[in-house]
Design a protein around this motif. Structure first.
Motif, PDB file in Angstrom:
ATOM      1  N   MET A   1       0.821  -1.220   0.000  1.00  0.00           N
ATOM      2  CA  MET A   1       0.000   0.000   0.000  1.00  0.00           C
ATOM      3  C   MET A   1       0.858   1.276   0.000  1.00  0.00           C
ATOM      4  O   MET A   1       0.313   2.380   0.024  1.00  0.00           O
ATOM      5  CB  MET A   1      -0.896   0.012   1.251  1.00  0.00           C
ATOM      6  CG  MET A   1      -1.851  -1.159   1.334  1.00  0.00           C
ATOM      7  SD  MET A   1      -2.611  -1.294   2.967  1.00  0.00           S
ATOM      8  CE  MET A   1      -3.752   0.072   2.927  1.00  0.00           C
ATOM      9  N   SER A   2       2.162   1.097  -0.038  1.00  0.00           N
ATOM     10  CA  SER A   2       3.042   2.239   0.256  1.00  0.00           C
ATOM     11  C   SER A   2       2.972   3.379  -0.767  1.00  0.00           C
ATOM     12  O   SER A   2       3.310   4.503  -0.453  1.00  0.00           O
ATOM     13  CB  SER A   2       4.483   1.757   0.394  1.00  0.00           C
ATOM     14  OG  SER A   2       4.873   1.169  -0.821  1.00  0.00           O
ATOM     15  N   GLU A   3       2.522   3.073  -1.983  1.00  0.00           N
ATOM     16  CA  GLU A   3       2.502   4.146  -2.993  1.00  0.00           C
ATOM     17  C   GLU A   3       1.145   4.851  -3.065  1.00  0.00           C
ATOM     18  O   GLU A   3       0.849   5.542  -4.033  1.00  0.00           O
ATOM     19  CB  GLU A   3       2.874   3.574  -4.359  1.00  0.00           C
ATOM     20  CG  GLU A   3       4.366   3.263  -4.426  1.00  0.00           C
ATOM     21  CD  GLU A   3       4.758   2.538  -5.697  1.00  0.00           C
ATOM     22  OE1 GLU A   3       3.979   2.582  -6.665  1.00  0.00           O
ATOM     23  OE2 GLU A   3       5.831   1.925  -5.695  1.00  0.00           O
ATOM     24  N   THR A   4       0.350   4.670  -2.068  1.00  0.00           N
ATOM     25  CA  THR A   4      -0.991   5.253  -2.091  1.00  0.00           C
ATOM     26  C   THR A   4      -0.965   6.788  -2.135  1.00  0.00           C
ATOM     27  O   THR A   4      -0.020   7.417  -1.645  1.00  0.00           O
ATOM     28  CB  THR A   4      -1.802   4.789  -0.858  1.00  0.00           C
ATOM     29  OG1 THR A   4      -3.100   5.325  -0.978  1.00  0.00           O
ATOM     30  CG2 THR A   4      -1.177   5.275   0.444  1.00  0.00           C
ATOM     31  N   HIS A   5      -2.020   7.340  -2.737  1.00  0.00           N
ATOM     32  CA  HIS A   5      -2.110   8.804  -2.818  1.00  0.00           C
ATOM     33  C   HIS A   5      -3.229   9.344  -1.937  1.00  0.00           C
ATOM     34  O   HIS A   5      -3.542  10.516  -1.995  1.00  0.00           O
ATOM     35  CB  HIS A   5      -2.370   9.229  -4.274  1.00  0.00           C
ATOM     36  CG  HIS A   5      -1.303   8.768  -5.198  1.00  0.00           C
ATOM     37  ND1 HIS A   5       0.000   9.202  -5.094  1.00  0.00           N
ATOM     38  CD2 HIS A   5      -1.318   7.901  -6.240  1.00  0.00           C
ATOM     39  CE1 HIS A   5       0.733   8.621  -6.034  1.00  0.00           C
ATOM     40  NE2 HIS A   5      -0.038   7.817  -6.731  1.00  0.00           N
ATOM     41  N   THR A   6      -3.853   8.477  -1.151  1.00  0.00           N
ATOM     42  CA  THR A   6      -4.992   8.978  -0.357  1.00  0.00           C
ATOM     43  C   THR A   6      -4.667   8.975   1.140  1.00  0.00           C
ATOM     44  O   THR A   6      -3.975   8.078   1.635  1.00  0.00           O
ATOM     45  CB  THR A   6      -6.271   8.132  -0.581  1.00  0.00           C
ATOM     46  OG1 THR A   6      -6.087   6.873   0.075  1.00  0.00           O
ATOM     47  CG2 THR A   6      -6.555   7.901  -2.053  1.00  0.00           C
ATOM     48  N   TYR A   7      -5.187   9.989   1.811  1.00  0.00           N
ATOM     49  CA  TYR A   7      -4.960  10.086   3.262  1.00  0.00           C
ATOM     50  C   TYR A   7      -5.719   8.989   4.008  1.00  0.00           C
ATOM     51  O   TYR A   7      -5.320   8.585   5.098  1.00  0.00           O
ATOM     52  CB  TYR A   7      -5.352  11.477   3.752  1.00  0.00           C
ATOM     53  CG  TYR A   7      -4.317  12.518   3.370  1.00  0.00           C
ATOM     54  CD1 TYR A   7      -3.075  12.552   4.003  1.00  0.00           C
ATOM     55  CD2 TYR A   7      -4.568  13.443   2.368  1.00  0.00           C
ATOM     56  CE1 TYR A   7      -2.105  13.474   3.645  1.00  0.00           C
ATOM     57  CE2 TYR A   7      -3.600  14.372   1.997  1.00  0.00           C
ATOM     58  CZ  TYR A   7      -2.369  14.390   2.648  1.00  0.00           C
ATOM     59  OH  TYR A   7      -1.407  15.283   2.293  1.00  0.00           O
ATOM     60  N   THR A   8      -6.824   8.525   3.405  1.00  0.00           N
ATOM     61  CA  THR A   8      -7.577   7.430   4.044  1.00  0.00           C
ATOM     62  C   THR A   8      -6.682   6.185   4.153  1.00  0.00           C
ATOM     63  O   THR A   8      -6.683   5.504   5.184  1.00  0.00           O
ATOM     64  CB  THR A   8      -8.819   7.073   3.186  1.00  0.00           C
ATOM     65  OG1 THR A   8      -9.405   8.280   2.738  1.00  0.00           O
ATOM     66  CG2 THR A   8      -9.810   6.256   3.950  1.00  0.00           C
ATOM     67  N   ASP A   9      -5.941   5.923   3.076  1.00  0.00           N
ATOM     68  CA  ASP A   9      -5.039   4.762   3.121  1.00  0.00           C
ATOM     69  C   ASP A   9      -3.893   4.981   4.110  1.00  0.00           C
ATOM     70  O   ASP A   9      -3.445   4.044   4.775  1.00  0.00           O
ATOM     71  CB  ASP A   9      -4.458   4.488   1.722  1.00  0.00           C
ATOM     72  CG  ASP A   9      -5.501   3.866   0.790  1.00  0.00           C
ATOM     73  OD1 ASP A   9      -6.565   3.463   1.292  1.00  0.00           O
ATOM     74  OD2 ASP A   9      -5.244   3.796  -0.432  1.00  0.00           O
TER      75      ASP A   9
END
Lengths: 158, 249
Positions: free
Chosen positions: A98-106
């Motif tokens: 999940m490390s490349e996520t662009h969302t604050y929820t993640d």
């Protein structure tokens, strides 16, 4: 056929639809046929049974579910993918996915995972791997902030 | 279904490979799911619908992931089964526009050991004479096992019946009966797992069978039964657009 698959290929068929057919009847008046040999992929068997209105899952003799992309001859030696048994390390693998996520929820989700594993980590090795992962995530994802890092480091040090 | 806060599912991989010599394309995907409920998740049902660039269905799959175990508040990864036979022509020349819609439902499990029966003699009926409750949602009204005369090859013929009833207003996605035939030295001769969905206020008749067991092997054997129900906990949805996977090897 089910007995043959079990005896020769160690393949169990769990028939799911009701009423359970006691023999292969041509409910759809189909004349589908398949020569059963070791090179048959389970998905073809699945589709053949579907043609006869039978919905089946496949398991081996140890009741492990068998994916449909396996050949019949490989069923006997099929072993489910071995999962990382250490929960801390397994969770760190998930964080890395999940490390490349662009969302604050993640990012919130990742922090929840960190908090959980910090809580259950007991060995020094586990703690240093967590630390390593936090530093790495902070390097590659700008949404994972210094403030987040500080909060997690404080939890580790407690 | 338990209402949980901020249940999360994320697609962490949805890739396609360039077409092979037959024009077929291989798709791979994985998701991560967070269990925000207070119960262990022991089954996840995932359905995937693959769309081309026009948003039209070109494939998909539905799979039960039963080897999964997600403890409360933890997150697990699931490798997706996206189906087969994706020819490049399905995608109108725009492979990078394909997408997948994913729905997942997590289930908790209630398990009960029902009990055991001694192997009946030929012509005898053995019974477990009790009602077995499964989490107050379902019941099994006893189990009968009639031993008929051995077949021409000297193998046992057993007719086992277990009536399962969903007495609740909850849909039971999977009612499962596990039957084991144990020999006199406590070694397992055969086991059988049978399951079926059982809607609210309905029933299902389990009829487990054991194939190819010689009568001698079954002497003084024991039949052991356990049952499980899988009840929905949470639902998840997600969508993702595909990226090209390049195999470096």
């Amino acid at each position: 056929m089910i007995k043959h698959l079990r005896d020769k290929y160690s393949l169990g068929c769990v028939i799911k639809n009701y009423p359970k057919p006691h023999y292969l009847n041509t409910y759809k008046k189909n004349i589908a046929e398949l020569t059963i040999h070791g090179g048959v992929i389970l998905n073809d068997l699945y589709l053949l049974l579907k043609d006869f209105n039978i919905d089946a899952d496949f398991i081996n003799l140890k009741s492990h579910q068998i994916p449909k992309n396996i050949l019949l001859k490989d069923v006997k030696n099929y072993r489910p993918e071995k999962k990382e048994s250490n929960e801390v390390f397994r969770s760190l693998q998930i964080i890395s996915l999940m490390s490349e996520t662009h969302t604050y929820t993640d990012i919130d989700w990742i922090i929840r995972i960190y908090k959980r594993i910090i809580n259950i980590a007991t060995s020094q090795e586990e703690k240093s791997k967590i630390l390593e992962s936090i530093v790495k995530l902070n390097d590659i994802n700008e949404r994972f902030t210094e403030r987040d890092v500080k909060l997690l480091l404080e939890l580790i040090e407690k | 279904m338990a209402k949980s806060k901020a249940s999360a599912m994320k697609v962490t991989k949805f890739t396609y490979q360039n077409p092979d010599s037959d024009g077929d394309i291989r798709l791979e995907g994985e998701i991560v799911i967070e269990n925000t409920a207070d119960f262990d998740v022991e089954l996840v049902k995932v359905s995937c619908t693959v769309l081309n660039g026009s948003g039209v269905t070109v494939g998909g799959d539905v799979s039960d992931y039963e080897n999964i175990f997600i403890t409360p508040k933890s997150t697990e990864k699931i490798d997706l089964s996206l189906g087969w036979s994706y020819h490049k022509d399905l995608f109108e020349g725009e492979l990078d526009k394909m997408s997948v819609l994913i729905e997942a439902t997590s289930f908790k499990r209630d398990f009960v050991k029902i009990g055991s029966l001694e192997m009946p003699d030929v012509g005898e009926l053995a019974m477990i004479k009790k009602n077995i409750s499964l989490g107050g949602l379902a019941e099994i009204r006893g189990i009968s096992a009639l031993r008929k005369k051995n077949d021409d090859e000297g193998q046992i013929e057993l007719e086992i019946r277990a009536g399962f009833r969903n007495i609740s207003d909850t849909h039971i996605e999977r009612a499962q009966l596990t039957s084991k035939l144990i020999d006199q030295r406590d070694a397992e001769i055969e086991s059988n797992v049978d399951y079926n969905p059982v809607p609210s206020k309905s029933g299902y008749l389990f009829q487990p069978s054991f194939y190819g067991v010689k009568a001698g092997k079954a002497k003084n054997a024991e039949l052991k039964f356990s049952a499980s129900i899988f009840v929905p906990l949470d639902t998840f949805t997600a969508q993702s657009t595909a990226t090209l996977y390049v195999d470096d090897y």
